[in-house]
Design a protein around this motif. Structure first.
Motif, PDB file in Angstrom:
ATOM      1  N   THR A  24      57.723  -1.351  40.662  1.00  0.00           N
ATOM      2  CA  THR A  24      59.167  -1.240  40.904  1.00  0.00           C
ATOM      3  C   THR A  24      59.948  -1.276  39.599  1.00  0.00           C
ATOM      4  N   LEU A  25      59.391  -1.929  38.579  1.00  0.00           N
ATOM      5  CA  LEU A  25      60.068  -2.003  37.288  1.00  0.00           C
ATOM      6  C   LEU A  25      59.710  -0.833  36.363  1.00  0.00           C
ATOM      7  N   GLY A  26      58.812   0.025  36.823  1.00  0.00           N
ATOM      8  CA  GLY A  26      58.429   1.185  36.017  1.00  0.00           C
ATOM      9  C   GLY A  26      57.557   0.838  34.832  1.00  0.00           C
ATOM     10  N   LEU A  27      56.761  -0.230  34.959  1.00  0.00           N
ATOM     11  CA  LEU A  27      55.884  -0.640  33.859  1.00  0.00           C
ATOM     12  C   LEU A  27      54.514   0.022  34.001  1.00  0.00           C
ATOM     13  N   THR A  28      53.950   0.442  32.882  1.00  0.00           N
ATOM     14  CA  THR A  28      52.608   1.034  32.893  1.00  0.00           C
ATOM     15  C   THR A  28      51.558   0.074  32.375  1.00  0.00           C
ATOM     16  N   GLY A  29      51.981  -0.992  31.700  1.00  0.00           N
ATOM     17  CA  GLY A  29      51.054  -1.922  31.070  1.00  0.00           C
ATOM     18  C   GLY A  29      50.658  -1.516  29.668  1.00  0.00           C
ATOM     19  N   ARG A  30      51.056  -0.316  29.261  1.00  0.00           N
ATOM     20  CA  ARG A  30      50.733   0.161  27.919  1.00  0.00           C
ATOM     21  C   ARG A  30      51.823  -0.204  26.906  1.00  0.00           C
ATOM     22  N   GLU A  31      52.916  -0.784  27.427  1.00  0.00           N
ATOM     23  CA  GLU A  31      53.991  -1.210  26.544  1.00  0.00           C
ATOM     24  C   GLU A  31      53.586  -2.488  25.810  1.00  0.00           C
ATOM     25  N   GLN A  32      54.390  -2.871  24.817  1.00  0.00           N
ATOM     26  CA  GLN A  32      54.276  -4.187  24.215  1.00  0.00           C
ATOM     27  C   GLN A  32      55.418  -5.048  24.741  1.00  0.00           C
ATOM     28  N   PHE A  33      55.128  -6.342  24.934  1.00  0.00           N
ATOM     29  CA  PHE A  33      56.067  -7.241  25.587  1.00  0.00           C
ATOM     30  C   PHE A  33      56.449  -8.382  24.641  1.00  0.00           C
ATOM     31  N   SER A  34      57.726  -8.738  24.648  1.00  0.00           N
ATOM     32  CA  SER A  34      58.213  -9.875  23.863  1.00  0.00           C
ATOM     33  C   SER A  34      58.880 -10.879  24.800  1.00  0.00           C
ATOM     34  N   ILE A  35      58.457 -12.150  24.680  1.00  0.00           N
ATOM     35  CA  ILE A  35      58.971 -13.219  25.548  1.00  0.00           C
ATOM     36  C   ILE A  35      59.552 -14.307  24.657  1.00  0.00           C
ATOM     37  N   LEU A  36      60.814 -14.644  24.872  1.00  0.00           N
ATOM     38  CA  LEU A  36      61.464 -15.685  24.085  1.00  0.00           C
ATOM     39  C   LEU A  36      61.607 -16.944  24.922  1.00  0.00           C
ATOM     40  N   PHE A  37      61.024 -18.059  24.431  1.00  0.00           N
ATOM     41  CA  PHE A  37      61.149 -19.343  25.110  1.00  0.00           C
ATOM     42  C   PHE A  37      62.286 -20.140  24.464  1.00  0.00           C
ATOM     43  N   PRO A  38      63.247 -20.648  25.230  1.00  0.00           N
ATOM     44  CA  PRO A  38      64.314 -21.468  24.659  1.00  0.00           C
ATOM     45  C   PRO A  38      63.765 -22.816  24.205  1.00  0.00           C
ATOM     46  N   PRO A  39      64.476 -23.524  23.323  1.00  0.00           N
ATOM     47  CA  PRO A  39      64.004 -24.836  22.848  1.00  0.00           C
ATOM     48  C   PRO A  39      63.803 -25.837  23.988  1.00  0.00           C
TER      49      PRO A  39
END
Length: 966
Positions: free
Chosen positions: A904-919
């Motif tokens: 549904t989000l149009g992801l293929t899994g071939r992208e690179q992902f960045s996740i930011l965790f707050p303090p």
């Protein structure tokens, strides 16, 4: 004493003396809780007592106790701590746990702490029961044409025999013995394997004389101690240097069986202070103890180690589903049929993450053996546990199990004082439940389960048509998609000088194993009596079928032997192979090469039938694609038939003496027969005798040498025991959660990925990354052993993570333990790709569908991905225990928002992902993920409480606990 707990409880004024035994003290929680307590489910009452007794204002607070008391309004809304009374480990998960303790000692010493302080604070029992492999399955002499000599005749019909207190002359060999009696001069008594095994007292049912253990058991025992000597020496070292831990040596019994027969207290009596028995364990069968009225469930090795150090288990105050049992059990329905029927009802009721508690008129009609069998299956329908409160049936069982009169009196008096005793005759109302599920025992008919999942039940009378439907269906959870013109293909095969014909549905593995049934005499005796009647009628099992009988303890062998049915099981090929988990965990010897080749060449859907709880595809053998769970007597019946494509009502099992067709109804034992044999054979003396023998250990274990140093002397050349790298960055203070930047997707998985797909289990394939590593260390394939045996070597286990041949990675498009390394475009083994990413300094994540981590609780299902460099898992939903394991090792469990998924989000899994965790993290907070294509979407961080956040910030529970020693 708990390592972290402050002394004293604010509820000490609630301590009273037991009226009938004033020297015994206890917390009278029934008075403390008042009217609210009386409406609580029994299982919640145990949680409340634990919170009151362990309340210290630090790990367990007064508000926690009050939240539990207010269960009716607080269920599913608050997190509560639970301090179990004890921990039970089995060696597959026990070896990494104890190695982590040894490594923690090393790390604490290196960081300036005192390593001697690193000890289990909670009483811990470790049972070495998962090392057994079936190297030998049938003793040669029992396959001889006429081992006893004399004229070949049909065996005489023999009834179960009673042991008489008189001496008889030694057995001299005879046709009736069929090679089973080896005590005499012409038997096997003079061979190299004639020493009596302590844990299994066997009598020749024909002459009532002690006989040696079957040669098969001794050979498997010898192999077990030989291939696992290094691991066993480590366990012996652990028992010497760590306080508050005991090791149950090999060949004593399975962890859950020993727990039921030997370790369970029901009520703890510590220096005259009473409290309920409770526990957590690393074995998926831990929930069996709930059938004894002992609150307990399975957790991962990571959480268990924290409990061993005195920390509580934290859980969401659960809903409790009341399962009302009514009616009377059909005489043809076994405990397995009841289990599968209840499993279906509870799956439909959606009890995942909930407690189940049984009540109703039908409960008193179930023996403790039946209850433990039912409770054993609760992980398969997703419940945390399935609880049977203690009642008069339980007390009767405890009396037979060797509880003395005084202990029984104290147990009953205490449980009644705190209202933990259930009485059908009492006028008191039933507890209030979150919901009620009704099950009529009268409606239950015999079922099997399969061919790929335990929840897919098939009525035995529909088995033939259902298998035909599976052949027709598209490949999936049930189907095999066999073309119509090939569904009746027959492949001839030569085996041991005879020609046999294999076809779709042929049975090639039949195992009565040490899983669910060994605690229940009726189902095991039913298998034995059916075998006896089959042999007497002239029926046999085809020799190429891999048959085995792996009891959970010597008690099972004892009552099978003393009832006179063991020789008949052996005659059909169901010879005792040893005591431990074998076929169920993939430790099955390969099928004969001729049979394997025939199956593969003909693309035959061959079948395995086993009396266990696990039948995931490919688990038993890579060429056995259909696996059915069945009761022990049905395992024997299908082995005799040689196929699952049979209608037992209209088709015979085979042809007996004089060419007579023999049907299943002709040899199925009646309930009266079972009751008579059970009364004569399953007696109190067996429990007493086995308990004594458990305490003595065995000669091989007693003679085993082990070091006694405070720190374990790691052998750098060892391929079994290695110091893991979990504590390499241990410092006094934790660092804040780091952002995950430009991560690649290591694996893109679908729904229902099980811990079997993730965690290494079974034999080590010769082409696997683990095999390459072991070969580089100079080992031959014969010396590889199993993944379970090498759980103490993180290098092997990391390479075995995601190495399951049935793993379906969407990047590959077909089942294979492969993935794509995107920077190079190469298709590699999962480990090889992860190793490249780590060398390149690129973090990785996993994309998954619904119910990620389904199945047995396995710590390496979290540890393995962590060592592969996985920083986060992004899934649609998780199995509860596995989610907590990911946090416990330092991997972030992230969940798509409702209605969203990669498609549904149009992801293929071939992208690179960045996740930011707050303090500062908070439970179930929303995080943003940005992809290399510019897409930004939100996910839920599945931290359920502040304790889980604390563990994640510390890099997992191991590092959190280790810092407490600095």
């Amino acid at each position: 004493l708990c390592l972290f707990r402050l002394p004293g409880s604010p509820y000490q004024p609630a301590i009273e003396a037991l009226e009938s035994h004033p020297e015994k003290k206890f917390y009278n929680v029934s008075k403390l809780g008042g009217a609210k307590y009386d409406t609580l489910p029994y299982s919640i009452r145990v949680l409340f007592e634990s919170s009151v007794r362990n309340c210290d204002g630090f790990l367990v607070k007064e508000t926690d106790a009050m939240n539990i008391l207010d269960w009716k309004t607080k269920q599913n809304h608050v997190e509560v701590p639970f301090c179990p009374a004890r921990v039970v480990l089995q060696d597959f998960t026990g070896i990494p746990a104890m190695i982590d303790f040894a490594a923690m000692r090393e790390a604490v010493r290196n960081a300036g702490g005192d390593p001697v302080k690193v000890n289990p604070a909670c009483p811990t029992d470790l049972t070495v029961d998962h090392s057994l492999q079936i190297d030998f399955s049938k003793c040669a002499i029992q396959n001889a044409p006429n081992p006893g000599g004399g004229e070949q005749k049909p065996p005489a019909k023999l009834s179960p025999l009673k042991v008489q207190p008189r001496k008889l002359p030694p057995c001299r060999g005879h046709s009736g013995c069929r090679g089973s009696c080896s005590a005499g001069e012409s038997g096997r008594g003079s061979g190299p394997f004639s020493a009596q095994i302590e844990n299994t007292p066997i009598l020749c049912p024909f002459h009532l004389q002690p006989v040696p253990e079957p040669e098969t058991v001794l050979k498997n025992q010898e192999m077990e101690f030989g291939r696992n000597r290094e691991r066993l020496q480590f366990f012996k070292w652990s028992s010497k240097v760590f306080e508050n831990i005991s090791i149950i040596p090999p060949e004593t019994g399975t962890a859950h069986q020993v727990n039921l027969e030997y370790l369970s207290r029901v009520v703890f009596d510590v220096k005259d202070f009473l409290h309920p028995d409770s526990m957590v364990g690393t074995d998926s069968h831990t929930t069996m103890v709930n059938g004894l009225g002992i609150l307990g469930w399975g957790v991962g090795g990571i959480e268990t180690e924290a409990v061993m150090l005195g920390m509580p288990v934290t859980l969401t105050l659960p809903e409790v589903v009341g399962c009302e049992l009514t009616g009377t059990v059909s005489p043809f329905a076994t405990s397995i049929d009841i289990v599968l029927s209840i499993t279906k009802h509870l799956r439909q009721a959606d009890v995942a993450g909930k407690f189940v508690e049984f009540f109703g008129s039908g409960v008193s009609q179930l023996s403790v053996a039946d209850r433990t069998t039912i409770a054993n299956m609760c992980p398969e329908y997703g419940a945390i546990l399935s609880f049977f409160p203690v009642d008069n049936v339980t007390l009767k069982h405890l009396k037979h199990a060797g509880f003395d009169k005084a202990k029984l009196e104290v147990t009953e008096a205490y449980l009644k004082a705190v209202k933990l005793f259930r009485n059908d005759e009492s006028s008191s109302r039933e507890p209030e439940y979150s919901q009620v599920v009704q099950v009529s025992l009268s409606s239950i008919i015999p079922y099997v389960s399969g061919p790929k999942r335990s929840q897919d039940r098939v009525a035995v009378n529909n088995m033939k048509s259902d298998f035909q439907a599976c052949l027709n269906e598209k490949s999936g959870v049930k189907g095999f998609q066999i073309a119509a013109e090939k569904q009746n293909d027959i492949v001839p095969v030569q085996y041991e000088g005879n020609e046999y014909k294999l076809s779709h549905g042929c049975v090639v593995i039949a195992a009565v194993i040490s899983c669910t049934n060994n605690c229940n005499p009726s189902v095991m005796l039913a298998a034995g009596l059916l075998a006896k009647k089959a042999v007497e009628a002239g029926l046999m099992v085809k020799p190429y079928i891999r048959t085995s009988l792996s009891p959970g303890s010597g008690m099972v062998t004892h009552y099978l032997s003393s009832s006179g049915v063991l020789p008949y099981l052996s005659k059909l090929g169901f010879e005792v192979v040893g005591y431990g988990c074998s076929t169920c965990v993939g430790n099955t010897a390969p099928l004969p090469e001729a049979i394997r080749n025939a199956i593969k060449q003909g693309d035959i859907i061959a079948c395995g039938v086993l009396s266990g709880t696990k039948n995931f595809e490919g688990r038993l053998c890579d060429c056995v694609r259909a696996n059915y769970l069945a009761s022990p007597p049905l395992v024997v019946a299908y082995a005799i038939a040689g196929t699952v494509r049979i209608d037992f009502d209209t088709e015979p099992l085979g042809t007996g003496f004089n060419g007579k067709s023999i049907y299943l109804r002709d040899i199925w034992p009646t309930r009266q027969e079972l009751h008579t044999v059970e009364e004569e054979c399953v007696i109190s003396s067996m429990f007493k005798e086995l308990k004594e023998k458990m305490e003595k250990g065995n000669k091989r274990w007693n003679l085993l040498e082990a070091p006694e140093s405070t720190l374990f002397p790691w052998d750098l050349k060892s391929t079994y025991i290695r110091c893991p790298s979990f504590f390499d960055k241990l410092a006094k203070e934790p660092v804040s959660p780091q952002a995950v930047e430009n991560a690649h997707v290591l694996l893109y998985l679908g729904d229902s990925v099980t811990t079997d797909h993730i965690s290494p289990a079974g034999s080590i394939a010769r082409s696997s990354a683990a095999a390459k590593y072991l070969t580089s260390k100079g080992l031959t394939p014969r010396e590889f052993n199993s993944y379970g045996a090498r759980r103490g070597n993180d290098a092997v286990m990391t390479r075995g993570t995601f190495a399951n041949i049935k793993l379906l990675n969407k990047f590959i498009g077909k089942p294979a333990p492969k993935t794509i390394h995107f920077p190079s475009g190469q298709t590699l083994d999962v480990f090889e790709a992860a190793e490249l990413y780590q060398k390149e300094g690129i973090p990785v994540i996993i994309l998954a569908g619904k119910k990620y981590g389904l199945g047995s609780s396995r710590d390496w299902a979290a540890k393995g991905p962590f060592l592969l460099g996985v920083k986060a898992v992004l899934a649609e939903s998780y199995e509860k225990v596995h989610r907590s394991q990911l946090i416990g090792i330092g991997i972030a469990p992230l969940q798509f928002r409702p209605g969203e998924n990669p498609s549904t989000l149009g992801l293929t899994g071939r992208e690179q992902f960045s996740i930011l965790f707050p303090p500062e993290l908070s439970p179930r907070m929303t995080l943003d993920i940005k992809t290399s294509t510019g897409k930004v979407f939100s996910v839920i961080a599945l931290f359920e409480n502040n304790m889980e956040i604390t563990l994640y910030k510390n890099g997992g529970s191991l590092n959190f606990v280790a810092r407490r020693f600095l």
